[in-house]
Design an enzyme around this catalytic site. Structure first.
Site, PDB file in Angstrom:
ATOM      1  CB  SER A   1      20.019 -15.455  -4.605  1.00  0.00           C
ATOM      2  OG  SER A   1      19.164 -15.889  -5.643  1.00  0.00           O
TER       3      SER A   1
ATOM      4  CG  HIS B   1      16.096 -18.420  -2.394  1.00  0.00           C
ATOM      5  ND1 HIS B   1      17.275 -18.953  -2.816  1.00  0.00           N
ATOM      6  CD2 HIS B   1      16.113 -17.207  -3.153  1.00  0.00           C
ATOM      7  CE1 HIS B   1      18.042 -18.311  -3.628  1.00  0.00           C
ATOM      8  NE2 HIS B   1      17.256 -17.088  -3.943  1.00  0.00           N
TER       9      HIS B   1
END
Length: 414
Positions: free
Chosen positions: A185, A389
């Site tokens: 990320s 995610h």
């Protein structure tokens, strides 16, 4: 108006940890103060990444790295495993966490699952970074975290200062010339900043593996990023007015609640799950719910408001560009009224992009935009339609679907 009121009265206080009455403010400050108190008995129950590594039977080291602008970063090292003892001849890997996270996420899933352990078992010298402002990197040569100037950074500074400092330090201590980089990320965001703004560091990277890299953000469906994007100017003014430049780490109250309410048999575990899914993407099959109480001990781990504002700006602009200070400040800083784009086309390092189709932060279309601009990149979609995610850290099959692929590619480059 209703949306603005909801954000200001409900979402923002939760994220910032900022209540809106004097009594609540003083209570909140006293609770958060415990985060920085090494002697706090509750926090002593939460092992540092170094302790987790040692408890797992691996060789652990702790190092402090000073950046060019004076921030003191805590790094951890998995220097050896039961299978591969410590040596100076092993290839080096740097693992870099995402927003509101720490190095602990690479190890607390345990041996056989945590990526740091898997790499060590394969004979790699594994370094775990902590970027400025998280719970393990809250020191500076001259500034304290109570000062506004300490928090004047976004992930741009992590790319131009933090990553170079950690790479140089790890290479120096391991006596190697190049490093493998893995970023999740925001760890991916910082890599692309560094590679474009500090191109000399491309020569120090064997290959870069980016797990759900947050770069182009216009299609992101994460509700908090969307809320910031819709009202970024109002939120920026509010945080300045109330003197809050920090998103504080979880305090002992939050940690205790996570420990008691989020375990497998707790009646309120569905509430914990839904908080994760709201930010992450709904994935009841793959996300390892057993880790929820542990996650709550380490995350959220602290950040500057500038990190969130910078992401919100990307969501609005559809670009991958530097921080927007406003017309007047942009003219002073950049010589133009709009912030310049990062030059992704200049990145010649081998880059591998790993992404999921159910990711609320990094949309497949945004990932495709990044891929098209990189001259030496490959992309890999995880073969499970609900992969989201945080599954890149805590998914049940992330080792089979992602980590084994990375290990294979590393062996090729090695």
């Amino acid at each position: 108006m209703l949306k603005i009121s909801f954000i200001l009265c409900c979402i923002l206080p939760i994220i910032l940890g900022v209540p809106f009455t004097k009594d609540e403010y003083e209570l909140n400050e006293s609770l958060h103060a415990a985060v920085d108190d090494f002697d706090d008995p509750f926090l002593q129950k939460t092992p540092t990444p170094n302790k987790l590594i040692q408890q797992a039977g691996y060789i652990a080291e702790s190092h402090q790295v000073v950046t060019q602008d004076g921030y003191i970063l805590q790094m951890y090292r998995v220097a050896g495993s039961p299978k591969y003892p410590k040596s100076d001849n092993k290839p080096v890997v740097l693992l870099q966490h995402g927003l509101l996270d720490t190095a602990a996420s690479w190890v607390f899933p345990g041996p056989g699952k945590g990526f740091a352990y898997l790499l060590s078992d394969w004979g790699y010298d594994v370094w775990l970074g902590n970027t400025r402002g998280n719970r393990y990197s809250r020191n500076h040569k001259d500034l304290t975290i109570s000062k506004k100037n300490y928090w004047k950074f976004s992930w741009h500074e992590m790319g131009i200062y933090d990553l170079p400092a950690m790479i140089d330090y790890a290479l120096s201590h391991s006596k190697q010339e190049k490093i493998f980089y893995v970023g999740h990320s925001q760890g991916g965001t910082a890599f692309f900043v560094m590679a474009s703004e500090r191109p000399e560091y491309q020569q120090k990277i064997r290959a870069s593996f980016n797990l759900a890299p947050a770069v182009f953000m216009s299609k992101a469906k994460n509700i908090f990023i969307r809320a910031f994007a819709s009202h970024v100017n109002n939120l920026k003014m509010l945080t300045e007015l109330i003197g809050k430049y920090e998103f504080k780490p979880s305090n002992k109250l939050v940690q205790h609640a996570a420990e008691k309410l989020c375990h497998d048999d707790a009646l309120l575990q569905p509430f914990c799950k839904n908080i994760i899914f709201l930010v992450n993407g709904f994935d009841r099959e793959e996300f390892n719910m057993t880790l929820l109480p542990t996650i709550g001990q380490y995350d959220p781990a602290g950040a500057s408001t500038g990190q969130f504002i910078h992401y919100a700006q990307l969501t609005n602009s559809g670009k991958f560009c530097k921080y927007d200070y406003g017309l007047a400040e942009n003219l002073k800083k950049y010589g133009k009224i709009h912030p310049p784009d990062y030059n992704l086309a200049s990145i010649k390092t081998p880059v591998y992009l790993h992404y999921g189709s159910n990711d609320l932060m990094v949309d497949t279309e945004d990932l495709g935009q990044l891929y098209k601009l990189l001259p030496n990149a490959q992309k890999f979609l995880v073969p499970f339609k609900y992969f989201s995610h945080l599954d890149f850290l805590w998914g049940k099959h992330v080792d089979s679907w992602v980590y084994n692929k990375i290990l294979s590619l590393m062996e090729h480059h090695k």
